[in-house]
Write a protein that holds these residues in place. Structure first.
Motif, mmCIF file in Angstrom:
data_model
loop_
_atom_site.group_PDB
_atom_site.id
_atom_site.type_symbol
_atom_site.label_atom_id
_atom_site.label_comp_id
_atom_site.label_asym_id
_atom_site.label_seq_id
_atom_site.Cartn_x
_atom_site.Cartn_y
_atom_site.Cartn_z
ATOM 1 N N TRP A 35 -1.832 1.984 15.179
ATOM 2 C CA TRP A 35 -2.939 2.897 15.804
ATOM 3 C C TRP A 35 -3.827 1.870 16.398
ATOM 4 N N ARG A 36 -4.120 1.864 17.598
ATOM 5 C CA ARG A 36 -5.211 1.124 18.217
ATOM 6 C C ARG A 36 -6.636 1.737 18.200
ATOM 7 N N LEU A 74 0.624 -1.952 4.995
ATOM 8 C CA LEU A 74 -0.531 -0.950 5.849
ATOM 9 C C LEU A 74 -1.668 -1.877 5.720
ATOM 10 N N GLU A 75 -2.049 -2.242 6.819
ATOM 11 C CA GLU A 75 -3.131 -3.312 7.096
ATOM 12 C C GLU A 75 -3.993 -2.938 8.148
ATOM 13 N N VAL A 131 -6.661 -2.856 14.795
ATOM 14 C CA VAL A 131 -5.260 -2.185 15.032
ATOM 15 C C VAL A 131 -5.102 -1.789 13.388
ATOM 16 N N LEU A 132 -4.669 -0.520 13.157
ATOM 17 C CA LEU A 132 -4.047 -0.276 11.872
ATOM 18 C C LEU A 132 -2.483 -0.245 12.088
ATOM 19 N N GLU A 133 -1.941 -1.099 11.324
ATOM 20 C CA GLU A 133 -0.610 -1.161 11.048
ATOM 21 C C GLU A 133 0.426 -0.680 9.940
ATOM 22 N N ALA A 134 1.049 0.106 10.223
ATOM 23 C CA ALA A 134 1.922 0.743 8.981
ATOM 24 C C ALA A 134 3.538 0.317 9.010
ATOM 25 N N GLU A 135 3.927 -0.528 8.106
ATOM 26 C CA GLU A 135 5.252 -0.872 8.355
ATOM 27 C C GLU A 135 6.047 -0.313 7.402
#
Length: 127
Positions: free
Chosen positions: A56-57, A88-89, A107-111
């Motif tokens: 998510w930008r 999640l970072e 940017v929210l990153e969810a792996e």
């Protein structure tokens, strides 16, 4: 099969969905429902051979990471995935709004790990 759906109005909400399959057979379907200041985005992923990362930008303002998302003075974002996230970072990413111009943004990153997975993102606008 790639599919782009129509925007459908239902009372005081609108819904849209679309999907695609990449060249390696991984399939991604996204559904979006908007009701007032609440956005619900559901991503369904299957067939990925490696971990998948949802990014998510975000608006370039201060964001605070929580155990299930992040928030700013403008919005809160909560993510849910049965089985949890591998990572999640908040990270620093890039955007380019014009040729020969780039700028940083959060940017929210969810792996998630491979397999059939579903991520539900709840985005609530504060203003």
């Amino acid at each position: 099969m790639d599919r782009v759906g129509q925007i459908v109005a239902n009372g005081n909400s609108q819904t849209w969905s679309g999907s695609y399959t990449d060249g390696l057979g991984a399939h991604h379907k996204r559904s979006v429902t908007v009701k007032g200041r609440q956005w619900t985005v559901t991503d369904e992923i299957e067939g990925a051979q490696a971990n998948a990362v949802l990014r998510w930008r975000l608006l370039p303002v201060d964001w605070t990471l929580s155990s299930d998302g992040c928030e700013s003075e403008f919005a809160s974002i909560k993510l849910h995935c049965p089985g949890g996230f591998k990572r999640l970072e908040l990270r620093t990413g890039w955007e380019s709004r014009a040729y020969q111009s780039i700028s940083e943004l959060p940017v929210l990153e969810a792996e998630i790990e491979p397999g059939r997975r579903k991520i539900v993102t709840q985005l609530t606008l504060n203003h």
